[in-house]
Design an enzyme around this catalytic site. Structure first.
Site, short mmCIF file in Angstrom:
data_model
loop_
_atom_site.label_atom_id
_atom_site.label_comp_id
_atom_site.label_asym_id
_atom_site.label_seq_id
_atom_site.Cartn_x
_atom_site.Cartn_y
_atom_site.Cartn_z
N GLU A 14 0.81 -1.22 0.00
CA GLU A 14 0.00 0.00 0.00
C GLU A 14 0.85 1.28 0.00
O GLU A 14 0.58 2.22 0.73
CB GLU A 14 -0.96 0.02 1.20
CG GLU A 14 -1.93 -1.15 1.25
CD GLU A 14 -2.89 -1.17 0.06
OE1 GLU A 14 -3.26 -0.09 -0.43
OE2 GLU A 14 -3.26 -2.28 -0.37
N GLY A 16 1.74 2.63 -3.16
CA GLY A 16 1.47 3.30 -4.42
C GLY A 16 2.26 2.77 -5.60
O GLY A 16 2.50 3.51 -6.56
N SER A 18 1.43 0.75 -8.02
CA SER A 18 0.68 0.76 -9.29
C SER A 18 0.51 2.17 -9.82
O SER A 18 0.60 2.41 -11.03
CB SER A 18 -0.69 0.11 -9.10
OG SER A 18 -0.54 -1.24 -8.73
N LYS A 39 1.74 -7.37 -14.03
CA LYS A 39 1.70 -7.63 -12.61
C LYS A 39 1.48 -9.14 -12.50
O LYS A 39 0.34 -9.60 -12.52
CB LYS A 39 0.57 -6.85 -11.94
CG LYS A 39 0.57 -6.92 -10.42
CD LYS A 39 -0.54 -6.05 -9.86
CE LYS A 39 -0.59 -6.16 -8.34
NZ LYS A 39 0.53 -5.46 -7.69
N ALA A 120 4.63 -7.39 -5.72
CA ALA A 120 3.55 -7.36 -4.74
C ALA A 120 4.17 -7.04 -3.38
O ALA A 120 5.11 -7.71 -2.96
CB ALA A 120 2.82 -8.70 -4.68
#
Length: 234
Positions: A14, A16, A18, A39, A120
């Site tokens: 979390e 950022g 992407s 991804k 990830a």
């Protein structure tokens, strides 16, 4: 074949990744470069009439220049929004670095100027009991882009991530500072100055928090010349 391929990781989940990846793709497109992205594994996918889809993978598809089927961009889609190796276990599947390397190599054969592979979570996210996600860029020998969220503790997390990447024999190609929420951290400028002096890699940009996501506006804040070799003036 993709001329330049980079792996995008974060100091944590979390942060950022992407949004940063999409912004890099948009910036590259503004320089008339052909781009692809993937991804390989995405947890937190939603059921749609066309199967499981992940919003991060869809964001990559929206901002890369080449048209690919969803399955090439996100070949391993998992529904639970949890760690990928646990989500895979719950789905009765097994993740392996070897399979992901094969999937990535297949996409790397596509004609493009720039390719991004988004990971990830952070650098040591597990794929299974023996392998972490870091095995993928290590096997492919990729330069790594680190996404650093501007919040308390980011200096330690950023330096440790860069140290781990180099320990694995890879190069930190650059890093992007991102504001993942509207909170402005205390002593932000001092934090940025320290990171710029100690990361040992170019800062590609500092992305602001936008209540309404605007990838074009974020792309304008980036300098990706260290990734592409193309001056921003061109």
């Amino acid at each position: 074949m993709a001329r330049r391929t980079y792996f995008v990781t974060g100091t944590d989940t979390e942060v950022g990744k992407s949004i940063v990846s999409a912004s890099i793709l948009r910036k590259a497109a503004d320089l008339s470069l052909r781009t692809v992205a993937m991804k390989p594994v995405a947890s937190g996918c939603e059921q749609t009439p066309d199967g499981l889809k992940n919003e991060d993978a869809l964001l990559l598809m929206e901002h890369m220049t080449e048209v690919l089927p969803y399955e090439q961009v996100n070949p391993i889609a998992l529904e639970p929004a949890i760690a990928p190796h646990v989500a895979a276990q719950q789905a009765g599947r097994k993740l392996s670095a070897q399979r992901m390397v094969g999937l990535a190599r297949g996409l790397m054969m596509k004609p493009a100027d720039l390719m991004l592979i988004e990971g990830a979570g952070g650098w040591r996210v597990p794929l299974n009991d023996r392998e972490t996600y870091a095995r993928l860029p290590a096997e492919l020998g990729l330069g790594v882009i680190i996404v650093v969220p501007l919040r308390l503790g980011c200096i330690n997390h950023a330096l440790l991530t860069a140290e781990a990447i180099r320990h694995d024999g890879l190069t930190v190609a650059g890093w992007v500072a991102n504001r993942p929420d509207e909170t402005v951290m205390s002593c932000e400028e001092e934090t940025l100055d320290f990171l710029k002096g100690h990361m040992g890699a170019p800062c590609l940009g500092v992305l602001p928090w936008l209540a309404n996501l605007d990838i074009n506006a974020l792309a304008a804040e980036l300098d990706i010349a260290p990734l592409t070799g193309i001056s921003p003036q061109i």
